[in-house]
Design a protein around this motif. Sequence first.
Motif, short mmCIF file in Angstrom:
data_model
loop_
_atom_site.label_atom_id
_atom_site.label_comp_id
_atom_site.label_asym_id
_atom_site.label_seq_id
_atom_site.Cartn_x
_atom_site.Cartn_y
_atom_site.Cartn_z
N ASP A 13 0.83 -1.19 0.00
CA ASP A 13 0.00 0.00 0.00
C ASP A 13 0.88 1.25 0.00
O ASP A 13 1.31 1.74 1.05
CB ASP A 13 -0.91 -0.01 1.23
N VAL A 14 1.14 1.77 -1.19
CA VAL A 14 2.00 2.94 -1.32
C VAL A 14 1.39 4.15 -0.63
O VAL A 14 2.10 4.99 -0.07
CB VAL A 14 2.25 3.26 -2.81
N SER A 15 0.06 4.24 -0.62
CA SER A 15 -0.59 5.42 -0.05
C SER A 15 -0.26 5.59 1.43
O SER A 15 -0.29 6.72 1.95
CB SER A 15 -2.11 5.33 -0.23
N ALA A 16 0.09 4.51 2.12
CA ALA A 16 0.42 4.59 3.54
C ALA A 16 1.80 5.21 3.77
O ALA A 16 2.13 5.57 4.91
CB ALA A 16 0.37 3.20 4.16
N LEU A 17 2.59 5.35 2.71
CA LEU A 17 3.96 5.82 2.85
C LEU A 17 4.15 7.24 2.37
O LEU A 17 5.26 7.77 2.43
CB LEU A 17 4.91 4.89 2.08
N VAL A 18 3.10 7.89 1.87
CA VAL A 18 3.20 9.25 1.35
C VAL A 18 2.10 10.10 1.98
O VAL A 18 1.15 9.59 2.57
CB VAL A 18 3.11 9.29 -0.19
N SER A 19 2.22 11.42 1.81
CA SER A 19 1.21 12.31 2.37
C SER A 19 -0.09 12.21 1.58
O SER A 19 -0.12 11.79 0.42
CB SER A 19 1.72 13.75 2.35
N ALA A 20 -1.18 12.63 2.23
CA ALA A 20 -2.48 12.61 1.56
C ALA A 20 -2.47 13.52 0.34
O ALA A 20 -3.08 13.20 -0.70
CB ALA A 20 -3.57 13.05 2.54
#
Length: 389
Positions: A13-20
Amino acid sequence: MTLNSSSVDRIFDVSALVSAEDWAWHQRALDFGHHHLHPHIDNDFDAKHFRHEIVSQLGKSGFLGMHIAGYGCAGASATAYGLVCHALEQVDSGWRTLVSVQGSLAMGAIAHWGSEAQKEEWLPRMARGEVLGCFALTEPEGGSDPAAMTTFARRDGSDWVLNGTKRWIGLATLADVAILWAQTDDGVRGFIIPTDTPGFHAAEITNKLSMRASVQCEITLTDLRLPDSARLENALGLRGPFTCLTEARYGIAWGVMGAAKSCLDVAVERATSREVFGRPIGANQLIQAKLANMLVEYQKGMLLALHLGTLHDVNELTPAQVSIGKLNNVREAISIASQARSILGGDGITSDFPVMRHMANLESVRTYEGTDEIHTLILGRELTGIPAF
């Protein structure tokens, strides 16, 4: 689940590693590709057709020069720019290349090395997609040794007169302005050349088997005359074009993982839906081993790209680190595409699937912005202190 999600997304889950905010850029680019690019890309590749009208839509979405601050540009983070490259290259390398040529190379050259007047004149219109740019460095006799370029600009009073040839220049027949690099008596300099200037001629290279939905060209300059105001005021020497190339290579490290993900997603779907000997081919250990290896290399490539983005966002990214990203991620993307093709069997060479198109495009990406060999030697020099070029 988000747009274009898959089993790969659930595992990693890449989204967990970057800002919203950065992730929102990625989702916006995925949506853009889904609606504006994906429905046409296979036909465009077959027909060697570039959709020029899409450029202004990319501008309206904020993707052109998005990592540049001010002058009508979005001022987004380097990580956001990388995520946009990843999303666009899931459709086709040609569209990520356009964003790279326009934003990292042409606009980047003006933003880094241009005068304030040049920035005000060109960057807002380029960000909106009203003006399309190209970046002319490579020459026919070899792109890996730009110091040996033969294109020459000589002073003639207060003007410059340019003669020479450039090759493999993206978008040159469509561009409104060219950022072109030439030798002078003082060293390499950059020039901003409106493409309707007398003495500028661009011809499309049409016999390509790769990047067919994009445009690459040869440029010929014949006694082309420019005022000194067309010179990039702050650029002298190869540091000018190399700074732009480093930025473009950074985007490539992200982008090719998008092509890899497209191939991996197709391979997983095919492995679970196609039956041979009475069961899905994904029930066989050899197929699962291929899929697992592809996933591992994809995850490693994404983690590398994320690391480069983190460094870039705090201004600590070095050219050698970018060489690692470009060398590794292009190489692994090609390997992932090849393994995906084998899982698809004979159907993998057809346009029913995007894999063969990605494979062909990635061979071009492997060559431009520094070949595998050049990046290997860059890293060898970093390790030993000895240039082996």
